[in-house]
Scaffold this active site. Structure first.
Site, PDB file in Angstrom:
ATOM      1  N   CYS A   1      -7.200  -1.564   7.239  1.00 15.59           N
ATOM      2  CA  CYS A   1      -6.015  -2.071   6.548  1.00 15.59           C
ATOM      3  C   CYS A   1      -5.168  -2.893   7.512  1.00 15.59           C
ATOM      4  CB  CYS A   1      -5.185  -0.912   5.983  1.00 15.59           C
ATOM      5  SG  CYS A   1      -3.738  -1.477   5.054  1.00 15.59           S
TER       6      CYS A   1
ATOM      7  N   SER B   1       0.858  -1.183   0.000  1.00 17.02           N
ATOM      8  CA  SER B   1       0.000   0.000   0.000  1.00 17.02           C
ATOM      9  C   SER B   1       0.895   1.234   0.000  1.00 17.02           C
ATOM     10  CB  SER B   1      -0.891   0.011   1.253  1.00 17.02           C
ATOM     11  OG  SER B   1      -1.729  -1.125   1.276  1.00 17.02           O
TER      12      SER B   1
ATOM     13  N   TRP C   1      -4.553  -8.388   4.139  1.00 17.01           N
ATOM     14  CA  TRP C   1      -3.761  -9.528   3.681  1.00 17.01           C
ATOM     15  C   TRP C   1      -3.763 -10.590   4.771  1.00 17.01           C
ATOM     16  CZ3 TRP C   1      -1.779  -4.600   4.556  1.00 17.01           C
ATOM     17  CH2 TRP C   1      -1.044  -4.435   5.739  1.00 17.01           C
TER      18      TRP C   1
ATOM     19  N   ASP D   1      -8.392  -3.135   2.907  1.00 15.80           N
ATOM     20  CA  ASP D   1      -7.152  -3.416   2.177  1.00 15.80           C
ATOM     21  C   ASP D   1      -6.378  -4.337   3.108  1.00 15.80           C
ATOM     22  OD1 ASP D   1      -4.862  -3.481   0.705  1.00 15.80           O
ATOM     23  OD2 ASP D   1      -4.375  -1.359   0.911  1.00 15.80           O
TER      24      ASP D   1
END
Length: 704
Positions: A656, A484, A703, A701
């Site tokens: 995020c 990012s 992971w 966003d």
């Protein structure tokens, strides 16, 4: 005469007293001579032009006509000459149906792939077909006219397989976007088309396998016939095991449907043949480029996945003040690249493998890594001529093109097993590559849990010595790593900032494994021996966007390096404020372990708070007290305020970081907020948050 002219002195004649002038326009005119001519005695008056004059005029006219005609002819010939020297490129074959007919294939495997895994699975399935007396081809939907899918029934016993990965918030991968759009148009008739789908995703994400599910459902709606159930691959668990299990059941179903039998050929099937170059022009050898040869020497925009920009590193500093980890901030110079980005976008960087691992592989296999080779596809009709840019050296392939640090998949073990001279080691490898429960468990513990890469496997199986060219054929491609962007283009139009934690850990076998990209970036000094360090990169667009109206409040939740995109968001909100724009409330919920060790960007954040850009800075220091405190705990303390911002002021929520735990826990808190302060049931609260997601007001966003 005031025009430019060419005057021929010999055309002046003592008898006529005239000269003949060629003007700019190419016409012939007569000019009065500037010489006064007299004769001693009267003569008989001749015609207007003497014989000599006529001869001279004729000669000049001839020369002029020849010159004009030759010039005209030459001008006419120029386009033809250009055509001969720069022929138009041949039209790319966009009909996969014609290609299948031409090459006698009846199975096509389309892949929607962002990181290369779906493409790898597609190649394996296409290769499998040969064992069942069929012929398959892997295909990128971006390269073909997918409306031709309706013609697949023209090929006898034909089948379309789709390996579809899901990207982002349930989106198609970049190469499957056009196919997805075509499916949505909904006017195709796929009657008589046989299909099956294997989906790749991660169940920790909100839209688990959304693309695979959509393709499976939509193809059936358009009249296609599903011949085997949708496969669901979960990268949060064991994606390889999911694929192998599905594949083991899929092929018997195909045999039953088409009335065919396996040929019994279980031997290795090579896809590429080795060519060793002993006399090659080194200027034509790839040295790490991803597309065009010498693209790193002569950079040309636009820059993308196949043509990355070499961005100089202008800053590389450690962010944390203490602790065992290394958290870093990098700045890449994009001056002159014409690269633009928006806050929330990702920067993709192409790392290179550790030279020590590459050298050890060369030593174990006893090869000269600087040998220049090409691996050429045995299937001459394939669009993919080589597994990686060729010709190149083994060293370059292992350094730039191949993933040698992740645990290899079962198909690699299966293919390499034949090269183990010890029967026990060969049996162990074949067992791990099988779908038997015992084999799956062994693969999970010996390869995955122990994080054995290909070098560790070669070291721990002394009799396994495969030819290096076959090893290079089997290893997956080294992929770009995405981060990012931690900056705003409005504030930093000539640079892109990265915030990342360096990955390094000890495995169960006592080896130290290092993250490929983060360790490579960590060692990217601003100058290296007087030269600027560079990073091959490009920008990937994201849906993670600030609200269109700056007056909308934003609620940002990002512990650890999850703060990266929010640095860009905050910079942009500050810039808007400086421009005199009305900017809504800006709330940040940030978490780290210890205030004195890893409070990232502390000075910058406190400065933004002081300037009124951040209206509320909430920081959770998880390990500074007896009981761990996380961002979700801070959210719970402010439920009423958060509800007011969401319900009454159209606030946008951004999350995020870690998908497996943090993102899920934070989402549960928002369910609670909606239930308690919105007076809704849990089911209604879930629907409320889903609607926010649909409207782009709840973005993640994350992971795993």
């Amino acid at each position: 005469m005031d025009c430019a002219s060419i005057e021929c002195p010999s055309s002046q004649n003592a008898q006529s007293g005239r000269s003949y002038i060629l003007t700019e326009e190419g016409n012939i005119t007569m000019a009065e001579s500037d010489v006064d001519v007299t004769t001693p005695e009267p003569v008989v008056e001749e015609g207007l032009l003497s014989t000599l004059d006529i001869l001279l005029v004729t000669l000049i006219s001839g020369v002029l006509i020849y010159w004009v005609m030759f010039r005209k002819k030459k001008e006419e010939e120029i386009p033809e000459f250009k055509k001969l020297t720069t022929p138009a490129p041949a039209a790319r074959e966009t009909s996969f149906i014609e290609k299948m007919k031409k090459t006698g294939r009846n199975i096509v495997v389309f892949y929607g792939s962002q990181t290369g895994t779906a493409e790898e699975f597609s190649n394996r399935l296409a290769k499998d077909a040969q064992r069942y007396g069929m012929k398959g081809m892997a295909a990128d939907p971006e390269e073909y006219d997918m409306s031709e899918l309706s013609r697949l029934s023209e090929i006898e016993n034909s089948l379309a397989i789709f390996c579809m990965a899901t990207y982002g918030e349930g989106d198609p991968t970049d190469n499957a976007q056009d196919f997805y759009d075509w499916l949505q148009e909904g006017d195709a008739d796929l009657e008589g088309v046989n299909f099956t789908v294997f989906a790749l995703g991660n169940k920790t994400y909100e839209h688990y396998n959304a693309m695979g599910k959509y393709v499976d459902k939509r193809l059936e709606e358009l009249g296609a016939k599903r011949i085997f159930d949708l496969g669901m691959g979960d990268d949060d668990g064991n994606l390889e095991e999911d694929f192998v299990s599905w594949r083991e059941q899929f092929w018997p179903a195909v045999c039953e449907h088409f009335g065919v039998e396996a040929t019994g050929e279980e031997s290795s099937i090579r896809q590429y043949e080795l060519v060793v170059h002993t006399d090659v022009n080194m200027n034509k050898v790839y040295t790490g480029e991803l597309g065009r040869l010498k693209s790193f020497e002569t950079q040309k925009s636009p820059f993308d996945a196949k043509n990355p920009f070499l961005a100089p590193v202008t800053a590389n500093r450690k962010l944390n003040k203490g602790g065992s980890r290394h958290l870093m901030h990098l700045e890449l110079d994009i001056t002159g690249s014409k690269i633009r980005y928006e806050s929330g976008d990702h920067v993709a960087v192409y790392p290179i493998n550790d030279a020590a691992i590459v050298n050890q592989i060369g030593q174990v296999l006893g090869v000269d890594l600087d040998t220049v080779i090409s691996l050429n596809n045995l299937d001459e009709e394939s669009n993919k001529k080589h597994p990686f840019p060729c010709p190149t050296s083994y060293r370059t392939a292992l350094t730039h093109y191949l993933d040698i640090t992740n645990p290899p998949r079962t198909n690699v073990l299966y293919e390499l097993a034949q090269y183990a001279s010890d029967p026990k080691e060969q049996e162990t490898m074949r067992k791990m590559a099988s779908s038997a429960p015992e084999g799956k468990a062994l693969y999970q513990s010996w390869v995955l849990d122990s994080r054995r890469n290909i070098l560790a496997i070669l070291q721990d199986m002394p009799s396994l010595r495969p030819p290096i060219d076959h090893l290079c054929e089997l290893m997956p491609r080294l992929q770009a790593r995405y981060y990012s962007i931690a900056s705003s283009f409005k504030v930093h139009p000539n640079s892109i900032h990265i915030c990342a934690v360096v990955v390094e850990y000890e495995t169960k076998t006592g080896r130290i494994n290092k993250g490929v990209a983060t360790n490579w970036l960590k060692n990217k000094l601003v100058t290296d021996n007087g030269h600027k360090s560079t990073v091959p990169m490009y920008v990937r667009k994201s849906q993670f966007r600030l609200p269109f109206k700056a007056s909308n409040p934003v609620i940002m939740i990002g512990p650890g390096t999850g703060i990266a995109p929010f640095i860009g968001f905050i910079q942009e909100r500050g810039w808007l404020k400086e421009q005199g724009r009305e900017v809504g409330e800006t709330l940040l919920y940030y978490g780290c372990r210890h205030k004195n060790e890893d409070f990232l960007y502390q000075e910058e954040l406190e400065q933004f708070q002081k300037a009124g850009v951040i209206t509320q800075l909430n920081v959770a220091f998880s390990r500074d007290q007896e009981h761990k405190v996380y961002v979700q705990h801070l959210l719970k303390k402010n439920k009423e305020q958060l509800w007011k911002l969401i319900d009454s002021e159209s606030a946008h929520i951004y999350i995020c970081g870690d998908a497996r735990n943090m993102a899920r826990d934070v989402q549960n808190v928002f369910y609670e907020i909606v239930e308690e302060h919105g007076g809704m049931t849990h089911t209604q609260a879930v629907d409320y948050i889903k609607k926010l997601m649909t409207k782009g007001r709840y973005s993640q966003d994350v992971w795993s």
